[in-house]
Every structure is written in C-alpha cells, then in structure tokens.
Design an enzyme around this catalytic site. Sequence first.
Site, short mmCIF file in Angstrom:
data_model
loop_
_atom_site.label_atom_id
_atom_site.label_comp_id
_atom_site.label_asym_id
_atom_site.label_seq_id
_atom_site.Cartn_x
_atom_site.Cartn_y
_atom_site.Cartn_z
N HIS A 349 -55.19 -49.71 94.45
CA HIS A 349 -56.51 -49.33 94.94
C HIS A 349 -56.71 -47.81 94.98
CE1 HIS A 349 -59.86 -49.75 98.08
NE2 HIS A 349 -60.24 -50.53 97.07
N LYS A 351 -57.68 -44.08 93.94
CA LYS A 351 -58.70 -43.51 93.06
C LYS A 351 -58.44 -42.00 92.97
CE LYS A 351 -61.12 -46.94 95.60
NZ LYS A 351 -60.89 -48.02 94.72
N ASP A 356 -54.93 -30.18 84.98
CA ASP A 356 -54.50 -28.78 85.07
C ASP A 356 -55.74 -27.90 85.14
OD1 ASP A 356 -54.72 -27.32 82.07
OD2 ASP A 356 -54.69 -29.52 82.05
N HIS A 672 -69.07 -47.84 101.00
CA HIS A 672 -67.75 -47.98 100.40
C HIS A 672 -66.82 -46.86 100.86
CE1 HIS A 672 -64.80 -48.02 96.97
NE2 HIS A 672 -64.94 -49.33 97.15
N LYS A 674 -64.30 -44.37 102.92
CA LYS A 674 -63.10 -44.55 103.74
C LYS A 674 -62.80 -43.19 104.38
CE LYS A 674 -62.67 -47.45 99.97
NZ LYS A 674 -63.34 -48.60 100.51
N ASP A 679 -63.59 -35.13 116.25
CA ASP A 679 -64.05 -33.95 117.00
C ASP A 679 -64.60 -32.83 116.11
OD1 ASP A 679 -63.24 -35.29 119.26
OD2 ASP A 679 -61.36 -34.19 119.50
#
Length: 820
Positions: A349, A351, A356, A672, A674, A679
Amino acid sequence: MRRRLFKSRPPSKEMPNLSGLMSKYMNNGRSKETLYFRGDLKVSVNNAVNLPNADGSNIKAKFDSLLSRNKDKKKDLSDPYVNITIDDHKILQTKVIKDELNPVWNETFETEVSHEGTRLYFWVWDDDVVGKEKLGHASIDLQEIINKKVIRRKLELFTPFKNCKPVLDVEIQFEPVSDAVGEFEITRSYFPLRHSGQITLYQDACCLPSAAHKNIQVHGSPFTARSAWSDISESISNAKRFIYITGWSMTHSIKLIRDPHDKETTKSSPHLGDILKEKASQGVQVLVLLWDEPFNNEELAMSGVVGTNDEVTRIYFSNTKVKCVLAARQKNKRGMLETFVSNTSYSHHQKTVICDDDKASSGTVAYVGGLDLTVGRYDDQNHSLFESISNQHADDFYQTFPGITGPELGPRQPWHDVHSRITGEAALDVLTNFTERWKIEAPKDVKHLATVPEEDQTDSNWRIQIYRSIPVDAALFDDNKKHLLQAKHGRRYEASIHRAYVSGVRNAENFLYIENQYFLGSAHTWFEKGSHNLDVVQTYLKDVKILKAFSWYHSPRCNHLVPVEIALQICEMIERGRRFTAYILLPLFPEGDPLAPHIQEILFWQTKTMTMMYKKIAKAIKKANIDAHPCDYLNFFCLGKREAPPAAMQLLTGDTPANKMAKTGRAMIYVHSKALVVDDIYAIVGSANINQRSMDGRRDTEIAVGCWETQEGTENLVTDGHVQGLRKSLWAEHLGVYEDVFEFPKTIECVRRVRELTDKNWELYLENKSDSTAGHMMTYPIRVSSSGDLTPATDNGFFPDTTAPILGTKSSYLPSRLTV
C-alpha cells in the site's frame, strides 16, 4: 522539548466481566481492582526450565507426531512458546523452540499498552501441528508493575502436569504515560530522526489559489499553495540517474499536468507512461514496484476486484527499458486456508516516488503520502462533480458507486488526499525502503539499483522521521538494525507508524486534527461486558456453526491503540479541567457500493469504535460533574458536494441510487487522506489508514513521514509554521472560509462554530435542490447521546440516495481480517 503535565492515574473502580478462552485459568492471585495500564511496556522472556513434555502423552500428541513437519526428528519433546496477555488480551508472543524442555528465547519486546486489566500473564504453550496444549502459566499484578517499574523474576508456572516444577525467567520494565517526556521523536525506530532537508505538505493532487486562503499566513507571510502532481512531474522530468516508484496502483495513461482553465494544455499534456519510457530511453534507471492484485491475471482471464490496473501497467511497460515488477503480498501462515485468506486480503500500500535531484540536499527528492499515480486521484479543492469532466477529467472519469459507469450516467467521484515532498537524509531513508523492498521482490534485478547517494549532514530547521509498517517477507532488513524491529512468533516486522500515531496522541496538549480513509480499532475496548474479541463471535455470529472453529477467521483482531488513546487523552484533559478537542474527518462511507457486505462490516466496526470513544468521554464528563456533552470534545465529519447536474441527467428514468445521485447533483467527496496534525506543531502524512491492516506491521505494507519545525538554532517548536499552514489550508478548503476563531481549535467556541457550519452543510446536502454549499465539510450523520450512544442522523437510518445502514451490519461469512 515539551514535558507532560499529567499526574499519576488513580485505578479505575469499574471491573469488567472478563471472559474468553483463558479466563478460567486466571483466578490465581488476581487483583481485586481493574487498572488502566497505559504506557510503554518492555518485556524480556529469557528462558524456562523443567517444562513438562506434552508430546507423546495423549492421542492428540500421537496424531501430531504422525503429521509432524519434521519427519527426521529424533526427539519428541514439547515445542514451547510464550504468549503474554493483559488479563485475556494478547499483546506479545515469542518464537517456538522445537523439542526443548529447557528453552532459551532471549527475546525482548517493546510495545505500547492501553488496556484495562488486573494482571500481566505469561502463558507457555506447546506448539502442535493440530492445535496447542497449555504447559503452564504465571502472572504479575499490574499494580506491582506500575509501582516498581522494573521487575526481574523467576516465575513458578502453574501447570496441569504432575511431577515437574517449571520456572520462567522474565524481566519487565514499564513507563507510564504520566512519566513520559513529551517528544515526538520515535527513539526505537528503524529510521532515526533526521535534522537535514526540507518538507513540503500538499493537499489534493492540485491546489489552486482561493479566496478562503487569503487569511492564512505561515511564518508571518501569506500562505502559498503548491500542487503535488505538478511537483512530481517536474522531479521526474529533471531526473538524470534514477526514478523509483512504489504504489498500490499506477496507471500509465494518466496526465500529471492539467489546467482547469485551458483545455488545450490538458489535452496536450503527455501521459505518465510516455514520460517514464522517454526518461528510460535517456539512460535514467526507471523502476516501478506495484502490488500484484491476486485476482487480476490476464492468463486466467481475471480482471481484478479493486481496479489496480496492475496487469495493464505491466504489459504496457513490457519490452521497454522501464522495469515494472508486480509484487504479491505473500504471507506464509500455519494453515492452508489461513494462508490463502492472508495472501488475498492484504496488499502493498506504499505510495512513493523517489528521484535524483541535483538541487536537493543529499541529491534525492522523495514523495510520500496517500496519492497513487492512477485513475481518479487528480482533483483540486473545488472537487467538481460534472464541470471538470470536459477538461481535467475528460480521459479520467472515475466513479465506484454502482450503476454509474460513465459521465453520461452520473457524477464523477471527487477525491481528497494529502501528500508530501521530502529532501535530505529522510529522502534517502525513503530510497532505502525502496531498495530493501526491491531486493526481496526482484532479487534477480538488484543490478538495476542505483548507488545510494551520501547522506547530507547540513542541518535545517526541520525534524523529519520516516515510519513504516512492513514485515520481513516484504523488505530485506539491515542485520545491524534488526534489534529495532518487533517480532511475533519469531518473525521480524516494523510497526513504527503505529508507535508514531500513539506517541503523537499522547503528546497532544490542545487538539488533534485527523483525516483518514478508515477509522476503526481498539477492539479490546469495544464491549463493556466480556471485551475479548471472541465475544464478537458469541454476540453476532450465533447462527454460524462451522466458522466458530476458526477463531482467526471471524475475530476482528483489530486491537491497535489509536482510537482508545484519543479517547483516553480527552478523558485525561477532562479530569484535569482542561479543554481538548479532536476533529476527525472520514469519507461518508468506504468507496464502492455502501450495501456491499464488506463495506457494511467496515461501517459496523467503525460504529463500535466511535461508540467506545464517546462512552468513555461521557463517563469522564459525569465523573468530573461538569455541564458538557461528548461532542464538545470529539467530533466526526465527512465531505460532500452539491453541483447542478447537466440537463440530460434530469431525463434519467428509474429510481436507482445512481439515478438519484445524478438527478440531485450530490455526492460524497472521497476522503483518502492519511494525516494527523497535533497542536499545529507536529504532522504525520503517509499511506497508512487507521485500521489494523495499516497499523499492524504484518499486514499491508505502509510508509509515512513525521515532521515538525524548530526555531533557528534551537529545538524550540514552531507554532505558526508549515504544519499549522497545512491544517489551516485544509479547513479553508473544507469549510469554504477561514475565520479568526479557527486559530484556536481546542476552544469550545471553535468547536461550536465548526459544528454550526458543518450542520448547515449537512442540511443543505439533504435538500432536494442542487444548490452549491459554501463549504464541503459536513457533520458525520450520527447523533450522539449524552451517555455516548449512537443513532443514525437520517430518518430512515440510511445514507442519502441509498438503502445502506449508516451504522453498518456484521457479515456472517466474510473473514473479519478482510475488513479491519
């Protein structure tokens, strides 16, 4: 450095009715009082002596001997291993020592704990081909562990066998949350904290200037948004030596550059596959590592289940200089059926894009986050349903809602995500992740790997650390770093993403802002009576006879600690008389058909998770004797879009959910992302969802980055920097405005204003007319009582335009590990 202010926690007086397979053995020396055991636990299991020999002692053992995996073994002795539990909640497990009555494990485990319980148990089992047999157990009172913090002891085991006195040598160290020093660095991690390089935080694949962003400043200057896919395109184009890509999915036909105001620019933009082939022809080493979806196989005429396009991509790059490898998520389990379920349920999973870059520190740039380079992911903060189909999405129409197979039948599925760009030593860590995975998945093609550049020692104001969820069968770990990994049954794995999330929550002092595709976990806390996972079976699968023999099949086993830690952090602040708020943004429902059994089960687990959190907060409010509601501290949100549909949509006939969506011009914006913001100081961005698959370390492979800024020349944390800028920019996108009150997310005034706006957006979303709303962020469609109970917020209990229950339903046949 920020030091925690928490006082030691008093023991809870509420005693759960513990049940489960082990509970009948748990009466020896049990405490009378249940405690909250919350902190960091280190356990060393050294050795045992005088264990009983369970092999050859009964009919089952003789049957096991006939089926033995070791046909040539001369000894027929117990094969011991140790399970460690808090009451009946399993937390750790050693490797198996074959044919040994005086085994030496010398294994040390470090784990986060957040459990209610009375004792820490050590269960010694004999590993058999058919089942297992208990050799003995011992326990230590949790209160003693809390008081002493360090215990070294030889434990006499209670055993059902006669004529033996087995002893287990263990060492225990415990650091309660109240003693923790508030630092975001994860010290025992495979990749260390880096002090070099820069990081850019993105929202969506494309971020356009908007009026809502005018009031946002970063370091005292106006906020400037950057577009992730434009920067990725530039990095790929500028690469001279290597381009490495990992993904759950990648589609060669997508375009990274699109102009919402100029169709010709979008039309003339090159496809990703053409760019990569051109770079490879120039001598750049282009390596692509994608998940091999098990049900997508051209030779077997299988087109796949989840639309990864992996076979199409592999075929496209075959006979070119681009090396594309499909990697199956293989995981060898003990039984054939369990192995099949594992191999077909889990995925790769991560991504990432790594190139370089002569201009970047350490000569490398890496992109990490939630965006795959595949269909449907390109979007901007307007999240158009229909308007963009003729331009940016002319060749990229994506919709997973059943019945909408093209732009003439309904809206596209808008997509919201968060991503990052990293330079410096942390970028080299992302590169190392790729090389470790490539050496496992493509061992014959290691020669294609470029030499890793030298680390850049130039200090910066950023502190950056890379986290992963990944097992030994998916990465060739450095032998010198294996002591930094975790282990279960002798198999090494990394679960630093879970550790980072838990640490981030525990160090929060004011508020949390979370965006995630899923939110379910802490299953050991879901039930007030008999909280063991097997009670899910007893309560919800009474009519399923056969599956009860396979507890691994239907038990949720979703015990990661993120949700319960959020709830306990809120309860802690209530106890201290301080304001604290958690804002959690989710999709309205997982993508696909919300009536599908797997989606309904995910929603079912999500409801259990939310209920647990609200009930804990409600109890804390009652105990503090304050006039408050659980939603004053914890709120869930989702995103939705209203847009007038084309005239042709009004002519659609039939009363299908797809036709309703097309006619009303409303659809969820699929969240989607994550991401975690603590704070306005610390952020985590990556590929990991808040579920067991992502947090476990032995299921889906994941990668994430944690980051914060420091004031120049010091370690003092920056409060008005780019992390705050990300949170402000996201709120401006979602709410359509950015107001002064949003500067103080922990305050009740901010909570009430956000709820006022999101409640109104939800009301407008439900109306039959298709007028656009000022913002996209809506209150999640649940009602929360003062006691923490949940009910659906719609009259019929269904999501709009569907007959799918908002609170979900439990499947009677799906393997639960598929949905958690």
